[in-house]
Design a protein around this motif. Sequence first.
Motif, PDB file in Angstrom:
ATOM      1  N   ASP A 151      29.553  53.646  53.188  1.00 55.45           N
ATOM      2  CA  ASP A 151      29.896  53.093  54.498  1.00 55.45           C
ATOM      3  C   ASP A 151      30.281  51.618  54.387  1.00 55.45           C
ATOM      4  N   TRP A 152      29.611  50.919  53.465  1.00 48.31           N
ATOM      5  CA  TRP A 152      29.898  49.504  53.232  1.00 48.31           C
ATOM      6  C   TRP A 152      29.900  49.248  51.721  1.00 48.31           C
ATOM      7  N   ILE A 153      30.787  48.357  51.295  1.00 46.33           N
ATOM      8  CA  ILE A 153      30.762  47.834  49.926  1.00 46.33           C
ATOM      9  C   ILE A 153      30.822  46.317  50.025  1.00 46.33           C
ATOM     10  N   VAL A 154      29.921  45.639  49.336  1.00 49.84           N
ATOM     11  CA  VAL A 154      29.939  44.174  49.286  1.00 49.84           C
ATOM     12  C   VAL A 154      30.267  43.758  47.861  1.00 49.84           C
ATOM     13  N   CYS A 155      31.007  42.670  47.735  1.00 49.53           N
ATOM     14  CA  CYS A 155      31.546  42.344  46.420  1.00 49.53           C
ATOM     15  C   CYS A 155      31.804  40.847  46.282  1.00 49.53           C
ATOM     16  N   ASN A 156      31.340  40.289  45.165  1.00 51.64           N
ATOM     17  CA  ASN A 156      31.673  38.923  44.756  1.00 51.64           C
ATOM     18  C   ASN A 156      32.364  39.062  43.402  1.00 51.64           C
ATOM     19  N   PRO A 157      33.677  39.383  43.406  1.00 52.78           N
ATOM     20  CA  PRO A 157      34.332  39.822  42.171  1.00 52.78           C
ATOM     21  C   PRO A 157      34.545  38.697  41.168  1.00 52.78           C
ATOM     22  N   PRO A 158      34.487  39.034  39.874  1.00 53.31           N
ATOM     23  CA  PRO A 158      34.797  38.030  38.841  1.00 53.31           C
ATOM     24  C   PRO A 158      36.297  37.801  38.757  1.00 53.31           C
ATOM     25  N   PHE A 159      36.689  36.620  38.299  1.00 51.06           N
ATOM     26  CA  PHE A 159      38.112  36.398  38.053  1.00 51.06           C
ATOM     27  C   PHE A 159      38.334  35.839  36.646  1.00 51.06           C
ATOM     28  N   HIS A 160      37.341  36.086  35.767  1.00 51.37           N
ATOM     29  CA  HIS A 160      37.502  35.766  34.350  1.00 51.37           C
ATOM     30  C   HIS A 160      37.141  37.001  33.519  1.00 51.37           C
ATOM     31  N   ASP A 161      37.907  37.215  32.458  1.00 53.08           N
ATOM     32  CA  ASP A 161      37.552  38.189  31.433  1.00 53.08           C
ATOM     33  C   ASP A 161      37.478  37.395  30.146  1.00 53.08           C
ATOM     34  N   GLY A 162      36.235  37.035  29.742  1.00 54.97           N
ATOM     35  CA  GLY A 162      36.092  36.097  28.643  1.00 54.97           C
ATOM     36  C   GLY A 162      36.631  34.743  29.066  1.00 54.97           C
ATOM     37  N   HIS A 163      37.554  34.208  28.269  1.00 53.45           N
ATOM     38  CA  HIS A 163      38.128  32.898  28.579  1.00 53.45           C
ATOM     39  C   HIS A 163      39.373  32.991  29.446  1.00 53.45           C
ATOM     40  N   LYS A 164      39.842  34.190  29.736  1.00 56.34           N
ATOM     41  CA  LYS A 164      41.080  34.353  30.493  1.00 56.34           C
ATOM     42  C   LYS A 164      40.790  34.485  31.987  1.00 56.34           C
ATOM     43  N   ALA A 202      36.584  54.852  47.810  1.00 55.71           N
ATOM     44  CA  ALA A 202      35.174  55.254  47.886  1.00 55.71           C
ATOM     45  C   ALA A 202      34.594  55.143  49.291  1.00 55.71           C
ATOM     46  N   LEU A 203      35.232  54.378  50.164  1.00 53.04           N
ATOM     47  CA  LEU A 203      34.696  54.180  51.516  1.00 53.04           C
ATOM     48  C   LEU A 203      35.020  55.372  52.421  1.00 53.04           C
ATOM     49  N   VAL A 204      34.121  55.631  53.371  1.00 53.54           N
ATOM     50  CA  VAL A 204      34.403  56.627  54.402  1.00 53.54           C
ATOM     51  C   VAL A 204      35.500  56.088  55.314  1.00 53.54           C
ATOM     52  N   SER A 205      36.106  56.966  56.093  1.00 47.10           N
ATOM     53  CA  SER A 205      37.088  56.525  57.079  1.00 47.10           C
ATOM     54  C   SER A 205      36.422  55.543  58.049  1.00 47.10           C
ATOM     55  N   GLY A 206      37.019  54.370  58.209  1.00 46.50           N
ATOM     56  CA  GLY A 206      36.434  53.342  59.065  1.00 46.50           C
ATOM     57  C   GLY A 206      35.405  52.488  58.355  1.00 46.50           C
ATOM     58  N   GLY A 207      35.170  52.755  57.046  1.00 50.59           N
ATOM     59  CA  GLY A 207      34.196  51.966  56.288  1.00 50.59           C
ATOM     60  C   GLY A 207      34.685  50.561  56.013  1.00 50.59           C
ATOM     61  N   HIS A 208      33.773  49.702  55.549  1.00 56.03           N
ATOM     62  CA  HIS A 208      34.077  48.275  55.403  1.00 56.03           C
ATOM     63  C   HIS A 208      33.841  47.776  53.972  1.00 56.03           C
ATOM     64  N   LEU A 209      34.734  46.899  53.546  1.00 55.44           N
ATOM     65  CA  LEU A 209      34.574  46.133  52.308  1.00 55.44           C
ATOM     66  C   LEU A 209      34.418  44.670  52.692  1.00 55.44           C
ATOM     67  N   LEU A 210      33.347  44.047  52.207  1.00 56.85           N
ATOM     68  CA  LEU A 210      33.080  42.634  52.462  1.00 56.85           C
ATOM     69  C   LEU A 210      33.220  41.888  51.140  1.00 56.85           C
ATOM     70  N   VAL A 211      34.186  40.977  51.063  1.00 58.66           N
ATOM     71  CA  VAL A 211      34.533  40.302  49.805  1.00 58.66           C
ATOM     72  C   VAL A 211      34.446  38.790  49.972  1.00 58.66           C
ATOM     73  N   ILE A 212      33.731  38.141  49.044  1.00 57.89           N
ATOM     74  CA  ILE A 212      33.744  36.682  48.979  1.00 57.89           C
ATOM     75  C   ILE A 212      34.566  36.289  47.759  1.00 57.89           C
ATOM     76  N   ALA A 213      35.467  35.321  47.914  1.00 60.26           N
ATOM     77  CA  ALA A 213      36.348  34.958  46.802  1.00 60.26           C
ATOM     78  C   ALA A 213      36.736  33.497  46.880  1.00 60.26           C
ATOM     79  N   ASN A 214      36.991  32.895  45.712  1.00 54.79           N
ATOM     80  CA  ASN A 214      37.535  31.548  45.687  1.00 54.79           C
ATOM     81  C   ASN A 214      38.852  31.521  46.455  1.00 54.79           C
ATOM     82  N   ARG A 215      39.023  30.503  47.260  1.00 56.66           N
ATOM     83  CA  ARG A 215      40.146  30.491  48.208  1.00 56.66           C
ATOM     84  C   ARG A 215      41.508  30.484  47.516  1.00 56.66           C
ATOM     85  N   HIS A 216      41.565  29.931  46.288  1.00 56.80           N
ATOM     86  CA  HIS A 216      42.868  29.830  45.625  1.00 56.80           C
ATOM     87  C   HIS A 216      43.355  31.159  45.063  1.00 56.80           C
ATOM     88  N   LEU A 217      42.508  32.179  45.048  1.00 58.01           N
ATOM     89  CA  LEU A 217      42.899  33.459  44.464  1.00 58.01           C
ATOM     90  C   LEU A 217      43.727  34.276  45.455  1.00 58.01           C
TER      91      LEU A 217
END
Length: 362
Positions: free
Chosen positions: A288-301, A317-332
């Motif tokens: 129903d909900w997925i929360v995520c603070n995703p990485p933006f590095h793979d090793g040094h890249k 993976a979400l149900v119809s009407g489900g929510h993804l909550l994402v925090i991310a660096n603004r420049h991405l």
Amino acid sequence: MPVWEKTGLTLSCHPVVPEHVALPWDAADDYLLSHASTQNTLTINDRHGALSCALSNRATTVINWHDSACACEATRRNHQSNQLALDAGQLILSEEQIPASTRQVLIKLPKNLEQLKFWLQCCRERLPADTRYLLAGMVKHIPVSWLNWLEKEAATYRQEQVVRKARLLELTFTPKPVSEDHWNGYQTDSGLTLSGLPGVFSRQQHDIGSRVLLEHTDLPFCGKVCDLGCGNGLLGLTLKQAHPQLDVTLTDDSWLAVRSAQHNARQNQLDVSVRHGDILTAVHETQDWIVCNPPFHDGHKQLTNIAERMFEQSAKALVSGGHLLVIANRHLPYAGKLRRLFQTVEVLSADSRFSLYLCQKR
């Protein structure tokens, strides 16, 4: 797929990365391979299994210690594409599985010194004094302070000349007694006690991005909630603490992160499920909900492909009407990708550093 000319192997990255961004090997792999002997070998941080594939053609037993589920899959795929055998026992996830028969350890140097110290400590606890250690990385990623620490810590230390901007070290170490002093942690504002193993994101302090997301625990969370890329479990455990009725699953690509989140769930007496897998491969239930603070590095890249795969799999993976909550660096550049995948994308908060996106599935 690109061919590693030194070995004749056809190798690929998993997940796929454009060749102009990264190859499955680099000059440090070439250097390690040129100095490796035919002794029983343990490889560490061999991200796509390139060294493992190359060494499998020699008269040696090769064990691959991967923390990452994604790295395990890359190693399997590259062995298969080159018609090389890979037994289940040749992929290990934890230090307890290091074979006592190992006499050579090949390490691609990581981004984090604490992780290198952890690997070396674990090996020294289980391997004899005559074990040969070969460490390699690109010069620009190896601080002088690391070299000074290694020289001071090693029983023998030899630094080879720089070749194609790569550095190689050959060392031996005196064995060490088993230590459990690998954990480091803190207490959250909500009263959770969290600890983490070396290499786990935000193991020593509450990261700023997660603080922004957790200012919104009053959102109407319900049903099944997944903390994707859970690290030490901060987001998922805080939500379970605030909303005990939720069915919370935490998942991470890193086995050390999974161990840390499991430990923290027990310490805080919170009933959650913690799983190890590449993105959402270990989570089969719709959410129903997925929360995520995703990485933006793979090793040094610095890459966005990991986060983009997280968004794509979340949309499925979400149900119809489900929510993804994402925090991310603004420049991405995530907003455009999210709007292509979700019906609505709302920016709940934004400042000079972070944007918080609330996305709803069609």
